[in-house]
Design a protein around this motif. Sequence first.
Motif, mmCIF file in Angstrom:
data_model
loop_
_atom_site.group_PDB
_atom_site.id
_atom_site.type_symbol
_atom_site.label_atom_id
_atom_site.label_comp_id
_atom_site.label_asym_id
_atom_site.label_seq_id
_atom_site.Cartn_x
_atom_site.Cartn_y
_atom_site.Cartn_z
ATOM 1 N N ASN A 6 0.833 -1.220 0.000
ATOM 2 C CA ASN A 6 0.000 0.000 0.000
ATOM 3 C C ASN A 6 0.860 1.259 0.000
ATOM 4 O OD1 ASN A 6 -2.393 -1.571 0.264
ATOM 5 N ND2 ASN A 6 -1.980 -1.795 2.432
ATOM 6 N N LYS B 219 -4.546 2.128 -2.075
ATOM 7 C CA LYS B 219 -5.035 0.882 -1.486
ATOM 8 C C LYS B 219 -5.592 0.004 -2.611
ATOM 9 C CE LYS B 219 -4.360 2.431 2.734
ATOM 10 N NZ LYS B 219 -3.739 3.708 2.377
ATOM 11 N N GLY C 129 -6.018 2.128 6.971
ATOM 12 C CA GLY C 129 -6.307 1.676 5.606
ATOM 13 C C GLY C 129 -5.546 0.409 5.263
ATOM 14 N N SER C 130 -4.269 0.369 5.671
ATOM 15 C CA SER C 130 -3.454 -0.813 5.390
ATOM 16 C C SER C 130 -3.998 -2.030 6.106
ATOM 17 C CB SER C 130 -2.017 -0.575 5.872
ATOM 18 O OG SER C 130 -1.228 -0.063 4.829
ATOM 19 N N THR D 55 -11.355 1.870 3.380
ATOM 20 C CA THR D 55 -10.007 2.064 3.902
ATOM 21 C C THR D 55 -9.745 3.478 4.392
ATOM 22 O OG1 THR D 55 -9.224 2.547 1.672
ATOM 23 C CG2 THR D 55 -9.022 0.264 2.426
#
Lengths: 450, 177
Positions: free
Chosen positions: A259, A265, A423-424, A448
């Motif tokens: 990412n 993402k 988000g990751s 995300t």
Amino acid sequence: MAPEFDFTRRNFLSTAVAAGAGLALTGNANAQTAAPKKTSPNGRIRYALIGAGAQGNVLLDALMKIEGIEIVAVCDIWKYARDRAQKGLKKAGIEVKVYEDFEDLLATEKDIQAAVVATPDFWHAPVSNACMKAGLNVYCEKMMSNTIAGARSMVQTMRETKKLLQIGHQRRSNPRYLFTLNHLLRELKLCGRLTCANAQWNRTVTLELGAAKSVQIKPDVLKRYGFDDMRQFRNWRWFKKYGGGPLSDLGAHQIDIFNWFFGVKPRAVTAAGGVDYYKDYEWYDNAMVIYEFALPEGVARAFYQVQTTTGAGGGYWEYFMGDQGSIKISENPSVTQIFRDNPPMENMPDWGPYVQKNYLAMKAAPAAAEEGAKVDVRESKKLEAYALPISFNKAIHQPHLENFFKAVRGEAKLNCPADEAFGSEVVIFKANEAIAARRTIEINPQDTEI
Amino acid sequence: MSDQNETARMPVNWDATLAFWLLRGWLGLRAIVTGLEKYAAIGKVMKPWVDPTTGQPDPNGAMIEATQKIYSLTNYAAIPQSLQDKFASEPLLPAALLKPFYIGLGPALILLGVMLWVGIGTRISLFAQGIIYIALTAGLILIKADDGVAWLAIHVALIAVALTLAKHNKLCILKKW
């Protein structure tokens, strides 16, 4: 989904429930740059370590090498672990108080500015949220939580309290990774157009962790902290109520690099895996995942594999491949390799000047082709190999912890604030979801972002 | 009649004197620098990576490894280990002599080179250097390093010429020996 056990005694569930109910979150990542400058009178940042297990000890080793900070307390529900940490620190001439319960720690230690959290994943959100509400800046190990709701609650608390929350994706502060991203991929565009990536972490079969009878935690204490029994406490990574399994333990670091380096993402994930080797665990002991990234130049796919049943020659790495070159990077410098491709392109740059300017180090020129060496006429010409000349002589986690404490002093921005890590981590949860569903799962941008 | 008196009565042969000075300079330099090099090692040092665009060190702490030559008594190695291993397996080279030879080689070369340059015991210095090169030649013959044998033969030849010209030496502290 909220943790199954009762946190209500300490009111830890409130934020997770609120986040799970879809509470609107406001604020942005820049909140992480408005760092408070509160330190102790001698200018040292006083902190507590919460969770003194294997990872806590790794962090403690790195913390001991950082100037200007002072550990004052260690907390762990396991007496054996907290005593071990206390004895180790005493040998180094440092006296610390020990606590079983982190809430007691927060109620007693009023003169601390930060907490380093390395508990099992399902405690990350309750502990980190309580610490931030008590006015502490927090460095929390990844994964942020064992649930997306838990992770979301952490971002929410970070924004509400305006405290710092760094997540332990330590590669984000690793000078070798930063150099690769900033200079090789972004500045020089060494790989040309990135078309795919892969990463893997394969581990040899391990035995279940145990504990001698004399040091076992009493069942009522285990129950109080949400563990069914000592076996599950020692092997929590394999059970769904405590963590996310090998994909989150090992894969989280590396999928985060996908990412980070791609800068976006993924939009979809396809995965397969299962509990095929170990008999008494809940989480997948092997997993193969394919993410699909929509990059500005076109689609790139990233394959991730984690095996807990074979060392497969050793080494773990993330490998980014483009039409002009490939970079295989790892925390282990001996694994890192860079290759220059030979595409029929007129604008293919000469890498010689990059070597002269120390962007790259020459490793090996391709050997002259031997008669009959090619087993297949379609095999690519042997490539020039280069090494990454960058190194640093610190413990692996040290730069990330240093970045956190610099941010506490107001001297740096966090390299991995919770809203960035969120988000990751969502896409890792999605991979486990795809394995369970046995299908491709679409990942929407709103999943995300927070 | 002493050699010293005989030399003193000789008319000055500047051609021979200059020839000797050249050999004195070269052989002295060769011995001193060779001796000093036995205390040298290539070490690795870390230094900040400097961004060629800005000329500034990397803000993220990127370091590059650079090699640096370091002289130290602890670095002393008479000859490379690979060569020592080969000599150790030669039955005609007695182990009892090899160790003292290795210990003395570096200091001896420096001392003999300085003696030749300063002009103390010029003939002794030249002869001792010749013996050292012959001793090394013996080892190289045994391990069939013919290039090295020829290389040392040139040294011995130069020393022999220097010895024949030593009587034309000027600018020395002690003319005797």
